[in-house]
Design a protein around this motif. Structure first.
Motif, PDB file in Angstrom:
ATOM      1  N   GLN A   1       0.663  -0.775  -0.401  1.00  0.00           N
ATOM      2  CA  GLN A   1       0.337   0.358   0.006  1.00  0.00           C
ATOM      3  C   GLN A   1       0.889   1.579  -0.367  1.00  0.00           C
ATOM      4  O   GLN A   1       1.944   1.043   0.548  1.00  0.00           O
ATOM      5  CB  GLN A   1      -0.671   0.214   0.943  1.00  0.00           C
ATOM      6  CG  GLN A   1      -2.033  -0.901   1.529  1.00  0.00           C
ATOM      7  CD  GLN A   1      -3.315  -0.929   0.071  1.00  0.00           C
ATOM      8  OE1 GLN A   1      -3.094   0.535  -0.304  1.00  0.00           O
ATOM      9  NE2 GLN A   1      -4.110  -1.936  -0.072  1.00  0.00           N
ATOM     10  N   MET A   2       0.070   2.212  -0.913  1.00  0.00           N
ATOM     11  CA  MET A   2       0.996   3.725  -1.196  1.00  0.00           C
ATOM     12  C   MET A   2      -0.041   4.458   0.206  1.00  0.00           C
ATOM     13  O   MET A   2      -0.788   4.445  -1.084  1.00  0.00           O
ATOM     14  CB  MET A   2       1.595   4.063  -1.898  1.00  0.00           C
ATOM     15  CG  MET A   2       1.804   5.681  -2.258  1.00  0.00           C
ATOM     16  SD  MET A   2       1.720   5.812  -4.153  1.00  0.00           S
ATOM     17  CE  MET A   2       3.219   4.449  -4.598  1.00  0.00           C
ATOM     18  N   GLN A   3       0.447   5.264   0.890  1.00  0.00           N
ATOM     19  CA  GLN A   3       0.137   6.545   1.246  1.00  0.00           C
ATOM     20  C   GLN A   3       0.697   7.900   0.464  1.00  0.00           C
ATOM     21  O   GLN A   3       1.914   8.242   0.676  1.00  0.00           O
ATOM     22  CB  GLN A   3      -0.064   6.737   2.693  1.00  0.00           C
ATOM     23  CG  GLN A   3      -0.589   5.392   3.586  1.00  0.00           C
ATOM     24  CD  GLN A   3      -0.083   4.533   3.554  1.00  0.00           C
ATOM     25  OE1 GLN A   3       1.323   4.166   3.675  1.00  0.00           O
ATOM     26  NE2 GLN A   3      -0.257   3.168   3.100  1.00  0.00           N
ATOM     27  N   LEU A   4      -0.935   8.117   0.532  1.00  0.00           N
ATOM     28  CA  LEU A   4       0.012  10.071  -0.380  1.00  0.00           C
ATOM     29  C   LEU A   4      -0.214  11.293   1.104  1.00  0.00           C
ATOM     30  O   LEU A   4      -1.808  10.976   0.545  1.00  0.00           O
ATOM     31  CB  LEU A   4      -0.773   9.920  -1.386  1.00  0.00           C
ATOM     32  CG  LEU A   4      -0.248   8.916  -2.555  1.00  0.00           C
ATOM     33  CD1 LEU A   4      -1.319   9.120  -3.695  1.00  0.00           C
ATOM     34  CD2 LEU A   4       1.289   9.179  -3.157  1.00  0.00           C
ATOM     35  N   VAL A   5       0.033  12.426   0.872  1.00  0.00           N
ATOM     36  CA  VAL A   5      -0.228  13.260   1.842  1.00  0.00           C
ATOM     37  C   VAL A   5       0.097  14.397   1.301  1.00  0.00           C
ATOM     38  O   VAL A   5       1.425  14.773   0.724  1.00  0.00           O
ATOM     39  CB  VAL A   5       0.257  12.790   3.134  1.00  0.00           C
ATOM     40  CG1 VAL A   5       0.036  14.553   4.256  1.00  0.00           C
ATOM     41  CG2 VAL A   5      -0.110  11.422   4.168  1.00  0.00           C
ATOM     42  N   GLU A   6      -1.069  15.215   0.649  1.00  0.00           N
ATOM     43  CA  GLU A   6      -1.112  16.645   0.363  1.00  0.00           C
ATOM     44  C   GLU A   6      -0.608  17.963   0.984  1.00  0.00           C
ATOM     45  O   GLU A   6      -1.095  17.629   2.331  1.00  0.00           O
ATOM     46  CB  GLU A   6      -1.841  16.931  -0.206  1.00  0.00           C
ATOM     47  CG  GLU A   6      -2.674  15.887  -1.684  1.00  0.00           C
ATOM     48  CD  GLU A   6      -3.001  15.082  -1.430  1.00  0.00           C
ATOM     49  OE1 GLU A   6      -4.065  14.747  -2.640  1.00  0.00           O
ATOM     50  OE2 GLU A   6      -3.452  15.064  -0.157  1.00  0.00           O
ATOM     51  N   SER A   7       0.426  19.132   1.093  1.00  0.00           N
ATOM     52  CA  SER A   7       0.226  19.410   1.707  1.00  0.00           C
ATOM     53  C   SER A   7       0.067  20.951   1.319  1.00  0.00           C
ATOM     54  O   SER A   7       0.313  21.385  -0.777  1.00  0.00           O
ATOM     55  CB  SER A   7       0.975  19.647   2.748  1.00  0.00           C
ATOM     56  OG  SER A   7       2.696  19.906   1.908  1.00  0.00           O
ATOM     57  N   SER A  17       0.494  32.842  -7.118  1.00  0.00           N
ATOM     58  CA  SER A  17       0.597  31.931  -7.292  1.00  0.00           C
ATOM     59  C   SER A  17       0.580  31.085  -5.983  1.00  0.00           C
ATOM     60  O   SER A  17       0.662  31.481  -5.154  1.00  0.00           O
ATOM     61  CB  SER A  17       2.256  32.014  -7.768  1.00  0.00           C
ATOM     62  OG  SER A  17       2.309  32.253  -8.922  1.00  0.00           O
ATOM     63  N   LEU A  18       0.147  29.909  -6.483  1.00  0.00           N
ATOM     64  CA  LEU A  18       0.392  29.150  -5.399  1.00  0.00           C
ATOM     65  C   LEU A  18       1.007  27.529  -5.531  1.00  0.00           C
ATOM     66  O   LEU A  18       1.352  26.962  -6.425  1.00  0.00           O
ATOM     67  CB  LEU A  18      -1.212  28.966  -4.835  1.00  0.00           C
ATOM     68  CG  LEU A  18      -1.585  29.225  -3.201  1.00  0.00           C
ATOM     69  CD1 LEU A  18      -3.230  28.690  -3.406  1.00  0.00           C
ATOM     70  CD2 LEU A  18      -1.256  29.684  -2.375  1.00  0.00           C
ATOM     71  N   SER A  19       1.641  26.613  -4.724  1.00  0.00           N
ATOM     72  CA  SER A  19       2.517  25.288  -5.151  1.00  0.00           C
ATOM     73  C   SER A  19       1.823  24.306  -4.115  1.00  0.00           C
ATOM     74  O   SER A  19       1.119  24.560  -2.559  1.00  0.00           O
ATOM     75  CB  SER A  19       3.645  25.527  -5.040  1.00  0.00           C
ATOM     76  OG  SER A  19       4.015  25.444  -3.627  1.00  0.00           O
ATOM     77  N   VAL A  20       1.737  23.153  -4.466  1.00  0.00           N
ATOM     78  CA  VAL A  20       1.134  22.503  -3.247  1.00  0.00           C
ATOM     79  C   VAL A  20       1.782  21.115  -3.650  1.00  0.00           C
ATOM     80  O   VAL A  20       2.404  20.662  -4.584  1.00  0.00           O
ATOM     81  CB  VAL A  20      -0.191  21.121  -3.829  1.00  0.00           C
ATOM     82  CG1 VAL A  20      -1.356  22.429  -3.612  1.00  0.00           C
ATOM     83  CG2 VAL A  20      -0.601  21.432  -5.146  1.00  0.00           C
ATOM     84  N   SER A  21       2.077  19.872  -2.837  1.00  0.00           N
ATOM     85  CA  SER A  21       3.101  19.364  -2.662  1.00  0.00           C
ATOM     86  C   SER A  21       2.465  17.556  -2.283  1.00  0.00           C
ATOM     87  O   SER A  21       1.690  18.101  -1.203  1.00  0.00           O
ATOM     88  CB  SER A  21       4.405  19.868  -0.945  1.00  0.00           C
ATOM     89  OG  SER A  21       4.765  20.886  -2.059  1.00  0.00           O
ATOM     90  N   CYS A  22       3.277  16.753  -2.346  1.00  0.00           N
ATOM     91  CA  CYS A  22       2.575  15.500  -1.857  1.00  0.00           C
ATOM     92  C   CYS A  22       3.710  14.423  -2.077  1.00  0.00           C
ATOM     93  O   CYS A  22       4.555  14.627  -2.651  1.00  0.00           O
ATOM     94  CB  CYS A  22       1.715  14.578  -3.601  1.00  0.00           C
ATOM     95  SG  CYS A  22       1.348  13.293  -2.868  1.00  0.00           S
ATOM     96  N   VAL A  23       3.349  14.056  -0.770  1.00  0.00           N
ATOM     97  CA  VAL A  23       4.748  13.182  -0.038  1.00  0.00           C
ATOM     98  C   VAL A  23       4.187  11.666  -0.102  1.00  0.00           C
ATOM     99  O   VAL A  23       3.058  11.403   0.572  1.00  0.00           O
ATOM    100  CB  VAL A  23       5.837  13.301   1.203  1.00  0.00           C
ATOM    101  CG1 VAL A  23       6.013  12.368   1.547  1.00  0.00           C
ATOM    102  CG2 VAL A  23       5.809  15.091   1.381  1.00  0.00           C
ATOM    103  N   ALA A  24       4.599  10.397  -0.340  1.00  0.00           N
ATOM    104  CA  ALA A  24       4.798   9.109  -0.635  1.00  0.00           C
ATOM    105  C   ALA A  24       5.253   8.169   0.409  1.00  0.00           C
ATOM    106  O   ALA A  24       6.080   8.506   0.565  1.00  0.00           O
ATOM    107  CB  ALA A  24       4.524   8.303  -1.953  1.00  0.00           C
ATOM    108  N   SER A  25       4.615   7.745   1.235  1.00  0.00           N
ATOM    109  CA  SER A  25       5.149   7.013   2.096  1.00  0.00           C
ATOM    110  C   SER A  25       4.560   5.276   1.948  1.00  0.00           C
ATOM    111  O   SER A  25       3.766   5.227   1.339  1.00  0.00           O
ATOM    112  CB  SER A  25       4.714   7.597   3.178  1.00  0.00           C
ATOM    113  OG  SER A  25       3.409   7.429   3.410  1.00  0.00           O
ATOM    114  N   GLY A  26       4.828   4.285   2.337  1.00  0.00           N
ATOM    115  CA  GLY A  26       4.419   3.128   2.998  1.00  0.00           C
ATOM    116  C   GLY A  26       5.329   2.105   1.147  1.00  0.00           C
ATOM    117  O   GLY A  26       6.589   2.659   1.182  1.00  0.00           O
TER     118      GLY A  26
END
Length: 125
Positions: A1-7, A17-26
């Protein structure tokens, strides 16, 4: 399983302007395909930008020239830089990932198995 968390995300005036990020774990698939989608209540989830394992990017027409997708495999992270934002960009933005390397339709939601919880982007006029 992979987990994704946006910020990231937030509120900005039109033209900003804006930026969004996503970190994957698992269990992380090296160089898997990843993408950003967005959704407004009552509408279908829309593919915004995608990147395959080789770094080839795809964009929906409405964001071409304004948004840039990027990834840092060493940090298991995906980014979306959004410039010249418009009120119609207001939506919940979702990070998505899959084990495939080269999705046939990279901007279609059915190509992706793993999804984050989303982060809100609001653009005021």
């Amino acid at each position: 399983q992979m987990q994704l968390v946006e910020s990231g995300g937030g509120s900005v005036q039109a033209g900003g302007s804006l930026s969004v990020s996503c970190v994957a774990s698992g269990y992380i698939y090296l160089r898997n395909s990843m993408a950003w989608f967005r959704q407004v209540p009552g509408k279908e989830r829309e593919g915004v930008a995608a990147m395959d394992r080789d770094g080839s990017a795809s964009y929906t027409d409405s964001v071409k020239g304004r948004f840039t997708i990027s990834r840092d495999n060493a940090k298991n992270s995906l980014y979306l830089q959004m410039n010249s934002l418009k009120p119609e960009d207001t939506a919940m933005y979702y990070c998505a990932a899959d084990s495939s390397s080269y999705p046939r339709d990279p901007l279609r939601s059915y190509e992706y198995k793993y999804w984050g919880q989303g982060t809100q982007v609001t653009v005021s006029s």
